[in-house]
Design an enzyme around this catalytic site. Structure first.
Site, PDB file in Angstrom:
ATOM      1  N   LYS A  43       4.355  31.200 -21.036  1.00 43.27           N
ATOM      2  CA  LYS A  43       5.499  31.815 -21.740  1.00 43.27           C
ATOM      3  C   LYS A  43       6.226  32.724 -20.757  1.00 43.27           C
ATOM      4  O   LYS A  43       5.604  33.561 -20.111  1.00 43.27           O
ATOM      5  CB  LYS A  43       5.032  32.601 -22.964  1.00 43.27           C
ATOM      6  CG  LYS A  43       6.219  33.219 -23.717  1.00 43.27           C
ATOM      7  CD  LYS A  43       5.883  33.626 -25.142  1.00 43.27           C
ATOM      8  CE  LYS A  43       5.241  34.983 -25.190  1.00 43.27           C
ATOM      9  NZ  LYS A  43       5.214  35.511 -26.572  1.00 43.27           N
ATOM     10  N   ASP A 133      12.559  50.611 -42.483  1.00 39.71           N
ATOM     11  CA  ASP A 133      13.177  50.553 -41.163  1.00 39.71           C
ATOM     12  C   ASP A 133      14.173  51.708 -41.119  1.00 39.71           C
ATOM     13  O   ASP A 133      14.751  52.062 -42.159  1.00 39.71           O
ATOM     14  CB  ASP A 133      13.917  49.206 -40.981  1.00 39.71           C
ATOM     15  CG  ASP A 133      14.296  48.922 -39.529  1.00 39.71           C
ATOM     16  OD1 ASP A 133      13.769  47.961 -38.953  1.00 39.71           O
ATOM     17  OD2 ASP A 133      15.143  49.672 -38.970  1.00 39.71           O
ATOM     18  N   VAL A 134      14.366  52.315 -39.960  1.00 39.24           N
ATOM     19  CA  VAL A 134      15.370  53.383 -39.876  1.00 39.24           C
ATOM     20  C   VAL A 134      16.769  52.834 -40.181  1.00 39.24           C
ATOM     21  O   VAL A 134      17.654  53.580 -40.587  1.00 39.24           O
ATOM     22  CB  VAL A 134      15.384  54.084 -38.490  1.00 39.24           C
ATOM     23  CG1 VAL A 134      14.221  55.037 -38.354  1.00 39.24           C
ATOM     24  CG2 VAL A 134      15.410  53.090 -37.348  1.00 39.24           C
ATOM     25  N   ALA A 190       3.836  48.934 -29.835  1.00 37.70           N
ATOM     26  CA  ALA A 190       3.603  49.522 -28.509  1.00 37.70           C
ATOM     27  C   ALA A 190       2.884  48.516 -27.618  1.00 37.70           C
ATOM     28  O   ALA A 190       1.674  48.561 -27.471  1.00 37.70           O
ATOM     29  CB  ALA A 190       2.795  50.809 -28.648  1.00 37.70           C
TER      30      ALA A 190
HETATM   31  N1  LIG Z   1       2.298  43.128 -30.027  1.00 39.80           N
HETATM   32  C1  LIG Z   1       2.975  42.030 -29.842  1.00 39.80           C
HETATM   33  O1  LIG Z   1       2.413  40.945 -29.720  1.00 39.80           O
HETATM   34  C2  LIG Z   1       4.474  42.089 -29.837  1.00 39.80           C
HETATM   35  C3  LIG Z   1       5.220  40.906 -29.901  1.00 39.80           C
HETATM   36  C4  LIG Z   1       6.608  40.986 -29.938  1.00 39.80           C
HETATM   37  C5  LIG Z   1       7.240  42.205 -29.899  1.00 39.80           C
HETATM   38  N2  LIG Z   1       6.478  43.342 -29.797  1.00 39.80           N
HETATM   39  C6  LIG Z   1       7.094  44.664 -29.748  1.00 39.80           C
HETATM   40  O2  LIG Z   1       7.422  45.004 -31.089  1.00 39.80           O
HETATM   41  C7  LIG Z   1       8.548  45.852 -31.093  1.00 39.80           C
HETATM   42  C8  LIG Z   1       9.600  45.289 -32.031  1.00 39.80           C
HETATM   43  O3  LIG Z   1      10.058  44.042 -31.525  1.00 39.80           O
HETATM   44  P1  LIG Z   1      11.237  43.245 -32.263  1.00 39.80           P
HETATM   45  O4  LIG Z   1      11.496  42.039 -31.455  1.00 39.80           O
HETATM   46  O5  LIG Z   1      10.916  43.086 -33.715  1.00 39.80           O
HETATM   47  O6  LIG Z   1      12.418  44.297 -32.062  1.00 39.80           O
HETATM   48  P2  LIG Z   1      13.727  44.505 -32.943  1.00 39.80           P
HETATM   49  O7  LIG Z   1      14.644  45.300 -32.103  1.00 39.80           O
HETATM   50  O8  LIG Z   1      14.181  43.195 -33.505  1.00 39.80           O
HETATM   51  O9  LIG Z   1      13.200  45.405 -34.181  1.00 39.80           O
HETATM   52  C9  LIG Z   1      12.784  46.730 -34.089  1.00 39.80           C
HETATM   53  C10 LIG Z   1      13.094  47.390 -35.426  1.00 39.80           C
HETATM   54  O10 LIG Z   1      12.472  48.674 -35.473  1.00 39.80           O
HETATM   55  C11 LIG Z   1      13.379  49.569 -36.127  1.00 39.80           C
HETATM   56  N3  LIG Z   1      13.009  50.929 -35.785  1.00 39.80           N
HETATM   57  C12 LIG Z   1      13.248  51.614 -34.641  1.00 39.80           C
HETATM   58  N4  LIG Z   1      12.672  52.834 -34.701  1.00 39.80           N
HETATM   59  C13 LIG Z   1      12.058  52.915 -35.910  1.00 39.80           C
HETATM   60  C14 LIG Z   1      11.304  53.927 -36.569  1.00 39.80           C
HETATM   61  N5  LIG Z   1      11.049  55.095 -35.973  1.00 39.80           N
HETATM   62  N6  LIG Z   1      10.852  53.677 -37.829  1.00 39.80           N
HETATM   63  C15 LIG Z   1      11.110  52.504 -38.439  1.00 39.80           C
HETATM   64  N7  LIG Z   1      11.827  51.515 -37.873  1.00 39.80           N
HETATM   65  C16 LIG Z   1      12.268  51.707 -36.613  1.00 39.80           C
HETATM   66  C17 LIG Z   1      14.747  49.132 -35.633  1.00 39.80           C
HETATM   67  O11 LIG Z   1      15.793  49.586 -36.483  1.00 39.80           O
HETATM   68  C18 LIG Z   1      14.592  47.600 -35.650  1.00 39.80           C
HETATM   69  O12 LIG Z   1      14.952  47.035 -36.895  1.00 39.80           O
HETATM   70  C19 LIG Z   1       8.997  45.958 -29.632  1.00 39.80           C
HETATM   71  O13 LIG Z   1       8.453  47.137 -29.071  1.00 39.80           O
HETATM   72  C20 LIG Z   1       8.393  44.744 -28.985  1.00 39.80           C
HETATM   73  O14 LIG Z   1       8.203  44.929 -27.595  1.00 39.80           O
HETATM   74  C21 LIG Z   1       5.121  43.303 -29.783  1.00 39.80           C
END
Ligand SMILES: NC(=O)c1ccc[n+]([C@@H]2O[C@H](COP(=O)([O-])OP(=O)(O)OC[C@H]3O[C@@H](n4cnc5c(N)ncnc54)[C@H](O)[C@@H]3O)[C@@H](O)[C@H]2O)c1
Length: 289
Positions: A43, A133-134, A190
Site C-alpha cells: 500500500k 464531530d466538531v 493517533a
Molecule cells: N489507525 C488507523 O489504521 C488509521 C487509518 C486511517 C486513518 N487514520 C487516522 O485517523 C484520523 C482521521 O482520518 P480520516 O481520514 O477519517 O480524516 P478526516 O479528515 O476525513 O476526518 C477527521 C474528522 O475529525 C473531525 N475532528 C477534528 N478534530 C476533532 C475533535 N477534537 N473532536 C471531534 N472531531 C474532530 C474533523 O472535523 C473530521 O470530520 C487521521 O489522524 C488519520 O491519520 C488512522
C-alpha cells in the site's frame, strides 16, 4: 479482520516495517508491505491533514495485490476504500474483544472518512453509535445516513461504554481523569508521530493494547508515553495475542481498556484478499488491467 490478526500473531502472515516518507508539516507518504493468504501486498498511501481545507481527502493512494507464487500483479485497489474498511473493522474487532460484555452504549468521535466507516461498521454489527464531530455538518450527515443520534456534546459521546476515536489526533480528547472505569476506547486517530487522543496520565491508569508493538511504540498513541518511560513493552498487549489466547484481554469490569491502532498492512491484505476473491459477488467496480 480477526483471521488476519490471528494469522499474523501465529507468524503465518508477515509484515516488514512500514516506511514513512515525510514531508512535514504538509504530510507524509507510507509504504506498507505484507505477505499472506497466497498474496503479497504493497500500500502506497498518504496522510495530509490539511487537505480537507483544500477540498481534498486526507488519505489517498493505491494498493497493489500480487500472486505470492509467481509475482504476477493481480489487482490495483483504491487505498482510501481499503483503508476505511480495514480501519473500521479493526476498531470494531478491538471493541468486540476488549469491551465489557454488558456494554450498552457506543460512540464514534470524528466523522470523517474513517470515522464514518467505523460508524457504518458498528451499525452493520447491530450497534447504533452516538456520533460526534466538531464539524456539525459531518456529524449530522453520518447520523442521518445511519439513523443514529448526534451526541449532545463531545463529553457525552466520550462517556459511552465503547468509544471509537477517529480524529486527526492533534487535540487530546480524554484529558486526565476523563476515562470512566469499565470503558473501552479504540483509539484510531493517533497513527503517527506527535499525535494523541488520550492524555499521557490517562494511559498509565488503563489496560493497554495495540495492533503491533513495533509500529505503536514508534508512531502512535503510545509513542510519547514510551519515550517518556511511562509505558514499557510489558505494559502493552497486542490484539492478535489476545485473539490467540497468549495474552489476557480485559481482567475485570472496572478495567479501562485502550486499543492503540496505528494501522497494519496485514489489515489491508485481509480486505484486498477478500475483495479479489469475491469481486463478482461483491459487485465491485472493476477495470481490467
Ligand atoms: N489507525 C488507523 O489504521 C488509521 C487509518 C486511517 C486513518 N487514520 C487516522 O485517523 C484520523 C482521521 O482520518 P480520516 O481520514 O477519517 O480524516 P478526516 O479528515 O476525513 O476526518 C477527521 C474528522 O475529525 C473531525 N475532528 C477534528 N478534530 C476533532 C475533535 N477534537 N473532536 C471531534 N472531531 C474532530 C474533523 O472535523 C473530521 O470530520 C487521521 O489522524 C488519520 O491519520 C488512522
Amino acid at each position: 479482520m480477526r483471521d488476519a490478526f490471528v494469522a499474523f500473531a501465529r507468524g503465518e502472515w508477515s509484515m516488514p516495517p512500514k516506511v514513512y516518507v515525510t514531508n512535514y508539516p504538509a504530510g507524509d507518504f507510507r509504504a506498507m508491505p505484507a505477505l499472506g493468504g497466497g498474496h503479497a501486498l504493497l500500500k502506497w498511501v498518504t496522510s495530509f491533514p490539511g487537505n480537507p481545507a483544500r477540498g481534498l481527502p486526507t488519505v489517498t493512494g493505491l494498493v497493489l495485490l500480487s500472486d505470492a507464487e509467481d509475482g504476477r500483479l493481480l489487482a490495483v485497489l483504491d487505498a482510501s476504500a481499503v483503508t476505511a474498511l480495514r480501519t473500521a473493522a479493526a476498531a470494531v474487532l478491538a471493541a468486540d474483544t476488549l469491551a465489557r460484555e454488558d456494554a450498552s452504549s457506543w460512540a464514534v468521535v470524528g466523522c470523517g472518512v474513517n470515522g464514518a466507516e467505523t460508524a457504518r461498521m458498528l451499525v452493520a454489527r447491530g450497534r447504533t453509535p452516538q456520533v460526534w464531530d466538531v464539524d456539525a455538518t459531518r456529524r449530522e450527515a453520518v447520523a442521518e445516513e445511519l439513523g443514529a443520534e448526534v451526541a449532545a456534546t463531545a463529553e457525552e459521546a466520550l462517556a459511552c461504554d465503547v468509544v471509537a476515536t477517529v480524529t486527526p489526533g492533534y487535540e487530546v480528547l480524554y484529558v486526565e481523569g476523563a476515562l470512566r472505569p469499565g470503558q473501552h476506547a479504540s483509539l484510531m486517530g493517533a497513527d503517527g508521530p506527535g499525535k494523541a487522543e488520550v492524555a499521557l496520565a490517562e494511559l498509565s491508569r488503563a489496560r493497554l493494547f495495540c495492533d503491533d508493538w513495533e509500529q505503536a511504540s514508534h508512531g502512535g498513541e503510545l509513542a510519547a508515553a514510551v519515550d517518556a518511560g511511562v509505558v514499557k513493552r510489558e505494559d502493552v498487549r497486542e490484539l492478535g495475542a489476545v485473539l490467540t489466547g497468549t495474552a489476557k484481554g480485559r481482567r475485570s469490569d472496572d478495567d479501562v481498556t485502550l486499543f492503540d491502532s496505528t494501522g497494519l498492512a496485514i489489515q489491508d491484505l485481509a480486505i484486498a484478499n477478500v475483495a479479489y476473491a469475491k469481486h463478482d459477488e461483491l459487485d465491485l467496480q472493476t477495470i481490467d488491467l
